[in-house]
Design a protein around this motif. Structure first.
Motif, PDB file in Angstrom:
ATOM      1  N   ASP A 108       0.837  -1.191   0.000  1.00 45.11           N
ATOM      2  CA  ASP A 108       0.000   0.000   0.000  1.00 45.11           C
ATOM      3  C   ASP A 108       0.877   1.248   0.000  1.00 45.11           C
ATOM      4  O   ASP A 108       1.800   1.374   0.804  1.00 45.11           O
ATOM      5  CB  ASP A 108      -0.900  -0.018   1.234  1.00 45.11           C
ATOM      6  N   VAL A 109       0.598   2.180  -0.889  1.00 46.87           N
ATOM      7  CA  VAL A 109       1.394   3.409  -0.997  1.00 46.87           C
ATOM      8  C   VAL A 109       1.299   4.237   0.278  1.00 46.87           C
ATOM      9  O   VAL A 109       2.310   4.726   0.795  1.00 46.87           O
ATOM     10  CB  VAL A 109       0.946   4.242  -2.223  1.00 46.87           C
ATOM     11  N   VAL A 110       0.085   4.380   0.798  1.00 45.32           N
ATOM     12  CA  VAL A 110      -0.112   5.205   1.992  1.00 45.32           C
ATOM     13  C   VAL A 110       0.654   4.629   3.174  1.00 45.32           C
ATOM     14  O   VAL A 110       1.352   5.344   3.894  1.00 45.32           O
ATOM     15  CB  VAL A 110      -1.617   5.318   2.329  1.00 45.32           C
ATOM     16  N   THR A 111       0.560   3.333   3.375  1.00 44.05           N
ATOM     17  CA  THR A 111       1.261   2.696   4.485  1.00 44.05           C
ATOM     18  C   THR A 111       2.765   2.801   4.311  1.00 44.05           C
ATOM     19  O   THR A 111       3.492   3.080   5.267  1.00 44.05           O
ATOM     20  CB  THR A 111       0.845   1.218   4.597  1.00 44.05           C
ATOM     21  N   ALA A 112       3.257   2.590   3.104  1.00 45.99           N
ATOM     22  CA  ALA A 112       4.694   2.658   2.856  1.00 45.99           C
ATOM     23  C   ALA A 112       5.233   4.058   3.128  1.00 45.99           C
ATOM     24  O   ALA A 112       6.266   4.217   3.784  1.00 45.99           O
ATOM     25  CB  ALA A 112       4.998   2.253   1.419  1.00 45.99           C
ATOM     26  N   VAL A 113       4.546   5.077   2.646  1.00 39.64           N
ATOM     27  CA  VAL A 113       5.015   6.453   2.843  1.00 39.64           C
ATOM     28  C   VAL A 113       4.931   6.847   4.319  1.00 39.64           C
ATOM     29  O   VAL A 113       5.850   7.456   4.866  1.00 39.64           O
ATOM     30  CB  VAL A 113       4.210   7.424   1.959  1.00 39.64           C
ATOM     31  N   ILE A 151      10.776  10.814  -3.655  1.00 35.76           N
ATOM     32  CA  ILE A 151      10.029   9.769  -4.356  1.00 35.76           C
ATOM     33  C   ILE A 151       8.684   9.538  -3.673  1.00 35.76           C
ATOM     34  O   ILE A 151       7.675   9.295  -4.339  1.00 35.76           O
ATOM     35  CB  ILE A 151      10.868   8.485  -4.435  1.00 35.76           C
ATOM     36  N   GLY A 152       8.654   9.632  -2.341  1.00 33.65           N
ATOM     37  CA  GLY A 152       7.388   9.513  -1.618  1.00 33.65           C
ATOM     38  C   GLY A 152       6.420  10.616  -2.001  1.00 33.65           C
ATOM     39  O   GLY A 152       5.209  10.371  -2.132  1.00 33.65           O
ATOM     40  N   THR A 153       6.940  11.822  -2.192  1.00 32.67           N
ATOM     41  CA  THR A 153       6.086  12.925  -2.633  1.00 32.67           C
ATOM     42  C   THR A 153       5.504  12.631  -4.012  1.00 32.67           C
ATOM     43  O   THR A 153       4.318  12.864  -4.264  1.00 32.67           O
ATOM     44  CB  THR A 153       6.890  14.241  -2.672  1.00 32.67           C
ATOM     45  N   TRP A 154       6.320  12.096  -4.884  1.00 28.19           N
ATOM     46  CA  TRP A 154       5.854  11.742  -6.222  1.00 28.19           C
ATOM     47  C   TRP A 154       4.761  10.676  -6.148  1.00 28.19           C
ATOM     48  O   TRP A 154       3.739  10.766  -6.830  1.00 28.19           O
ATOM     49  CB  TRP A 154       7.032  11.235  -7.049  1.00 28.19           C
ATOM     50  N   ARG A 155       4.970   9.661  -5.288  1.00 23.63           N
ATOM     51  CA  ARG A 155       3.969   8.596  -5.153  1.00 23.63           C
ATOM     52  C   ARG A 155       2.669   9.126  -4.559  1.00 23.63           C
ATOM     53  O   ARG A 155       1.577   8.726  -4.964  1.00 23.63           O
ATOM     54  CB  ARG A 155       4.491   7.465  -4.273  1.00 23.63           C
ATOM     55  N   VAL A 156       2.761  10.019  -3.575  1.00 21.60           N
ATOM     56  CA  VAL A 156       1.563  10.576  -2.943  1.00 21.60           C
ATOM     57  C   VAL A 156       0.797  11.441  -3.934  1.00 21.60           C
ATOM     58  O   VAL A 156      -0.427  11.371  -4.020  1.00 21.60           O
ATOM     59  CB  VAL A 156       1.942  11.364  -1.670  1.00 21.60           C
ATOM     60  N   LEU A 157       1.500  12.257  -4.685  1.00 21.74           N
ATOM     61  CA  LEU A 157       0.825  13.091  -5.683  1.00 21.74           C
ATOM     62  C   LEU A 157       0.242  12.248  -6.812  1.00 21.74           C
ATOM     63  O   LEU A 157      -0.828  12.563  -7.350  1.00 21.74           O
ATOM     64  CB  LEU A 157       1.796  14.129  -6.251  1.00 21.74           C
ATOM     65  N   ASP A 158       0.922  11.180  -7.184  1.00 18.71           N
ATOM     66  CA  ASP A 158       0.466  10.312  -8.262  1.00 18.71           C
ATOM     67  C   ASP A 158      -0.807   9.549  -7.867  1.00 18.71           C
ATOM     68  O   ASP A 158      -1.704   9.376  -8.673  1.00 18.71           O
ATOM     69  CB  ASP A 158       1.578   9.329  -8.635  1.00 18.71           C
ATOM     70  N   ASP A 159      -0.870   9.096  -6.609  1.00 18.02           N
ATOM     71  CA  ASP A 159      -2.020   8.306  -6.170  1.00 18.02           C
ATOM     72  C   ASP A 159      -3.070   9.137  -5.442  1.00 18.02           C
ATOM     73  O   ASP A 159      -4.058   8.584  -4.974  1.00 18.02           O
ATOM     74  CB  ASP A 159      -1.557   7.175  -5.249  1.00 18.02           C
ATOM     75  N   GLN A 160      -2.870  10.419  -5.325  1.00 14.11           N
ATOM     76  CA  GLN A 160      -3.804  11.333  -4.663  1.00 14.11           C
ATOM     77  C   GLN A 160      -4.198  10.822  -3.278  1.00 14.11           C
ATOM     78  O   GLN A 160      -5.355  10.596  -2.973  1.00 14.11           O
ATOM     79  CB  GLN A 160      -5.032  11.550  -5.529  1.00 14.11           C
ATOM     80  N   VAL A 161      -3.189  10.650  -2.455  1.00 13.23           N
ATOM     81  CA  VAL A 161      -3.354  10.104  -1.110  1.00 13.23           C
ATOM     82  C   VAL A 161      -3.853  11.189  -0.166  1.00 13.23           C
ATOM     83  O   VAL A 161      -3.577  12.371  -0.353  1.00 13.23           O
ATOM     84  CB  VAL A 161      -2.002   9.532  -0.629  1.00 13.23           C
ATOM     85  N   LEU A 162      -4.573  10.775   0.852  1.00 16.57           N
ATOM     86  CA  LEU A 162      -5.132  11.713   1.819  1.00 16.57           C
ATOM     87  C   LEU A 162      -4.128  12.057   2.914  1.00 16.57           C
ATOM     88  O   LEU A 162      -2.928  11.912   2.733  1.00 16.57           O
ATOM     89  CB  LEU A 162      -6.407  11.114   2.411  1.00 16.57           C
ATOM     90  N   TRP A 184       0.406  12.391   3.731  1.00 20.13           N
ATOM     91  CA  TRP A 184       1.055  13.688   3.932  1.00 20.13           C
ATOM     92  C   TRP A 184       1.714  13.764   5.302  1.00 20.13           C
ATOM     93  O   TRP A 184       2.733  14.433   5.464  1.00 20.13           O
ATOM     94  CB  TRP A 184       0.062  14.818   3.734  1.00 20.13           C
ATOM     95  N   LEU A 185       1.152  13.081   6.311  1.00 19.72           N
ATOM     96  CA  LEU A 185       1.782  13.031   7.631  1.00 19.72           C
ATOM     97  C   LEU A 185       3.131  12.323   7.553  1.00 19.72           C
ATOM     98  O   LEU A 185       4.111  12.775   8.140  1.00 19.72           O
ATOM     99  CB  LEU A 185       0.859  12.320   8.629  1.00 19.72           C
ATOM    100  N   GLY A 186       3.181  11.229   6.809  1.00 15.18           N
ATOM    101  CA  GLY A 186       4.441  10.525   6.610  1.00 15.18           C
ATOM    102  C   GLY A 186       5.469  11.364   5.884  1.00 15.18           C
ATOM    103  O   GLY A 186       6.659  11.359   6.218  1.00 15.18           O
ATOM    104  N   LEU A 187       5.013  12.111   4.868  1.00 13.95           N
ATOM    105  CA  LEU A 187       5.933  12.992   4.145  1.00 13.95           C
ATOM    106  C   LEU A 187       6.446  14.116   5.031  1.00 13.95           C
ATOM    107  O   LEU A 187       7.619  14.483   4.961  1.00 13.95           O
ATOM    108  CB  LEU A 187       5.251  13.574   2.910  1.00 13.95           C
ATOM    109  N   LEU A 188       5.572  14.664   5.851  1.00  5.95           N
ATOM    110  CA  LEU A 188       5.985  15.715   6.782  1.00  5.95           C
ATOM    111  C   LEU A 188       7.036  15.196   7.757  1.00  5.95           C
ATOM    112  O   LEU A 188       8.027  15.879   8.041  1.00  5.95           O
ATOM    113  CB  LEU A 188       4.767  16.261   7.526  1.00  5.95           C
ATOM    114  N   ALA A 189       6.849  13.970   8.234  1.00  4.79           N
ATOM    115  CA  ALA A 189       7.839  13.363   9.126  1.00  4.79           C
ATOM    116  C   ALA A 189       9.169  13.130   8.401  1.00  4.79           C
ATOM    117  O   ALA A 189      10.242  13.349   8.968  1.00  4.79           O
ATOM    118  CB  ALA A 189       7.300  12.050   9.686  1.00  4.79           C
TER     119      ALA A 189
END
Length: 128
Positions: A38-43, A87-98, A102-107
């Motif tokens: 899962d992208v969200v879990t991985a990020v 790369i996580g930012t790219w994956r989050v933007l690509d999959d339009q994650v909630l 974004w919390l994972g990216l901020l961390a």
């Protein structure tokens, strides 16, 4: 005279966490990953583990130590974390994650900032 403890195992564990966490995101593509699917879990897990490892490295700074090696360690780990965050930012933007992604990216970005701060403030400290 007793020998000074070096805590090599703790340092290696923190280093493996700091370098291993971004690999969760590096192999992630459209819901198919290397370890986590899962992208969200991985990020999210990657960002939080990167931040925990950065805080651990900040709290366990070794004194005294050769400054060049210590700064190089923070630069290498920070660079790898920044690549994972990018790369996580790219994956989050690509999959339009909630929000969780974004919390994972901020961390992850906070971990990169902490590594940059550690690399800048690394200086030779007198022996205790």
């Amino acid at each position: 005279m007793p020998r000074r403890r070096t805590h090599l195992a703790r340092d290696l564990a923190l280093l493996l966490l700091a370098l291993g966490a971004p690999t969760l995101v590096l192999r992630q593509r459209h819901g198919r990953g290397w370890i986590v699917d899962d992208v969200v879990t991985a990020v999210t897990v990657s960002g939080l583990v990167c931040l925990a490892a950065a805080i651990g490295l900040a709290l366990t700074r070794r004194a005294p130590g050769p400054v060049a090696r210590e700064t190089a360690l923070y630069v290498v780990v920070g660079t790898f974390t920044a690549i994972g965050a990018g790369i996580g930012t790219w994956r989050v933007l690509d999959d339009q994650v909630l929000a969780q992604g974004w919390l994972g990216l901020l961390a992850a970005y906070a971990a990169v900032a902490l590594h940059v701060g550690l690399a800048i403030t690394a200086r030779r400290r007198p022996a205790r």
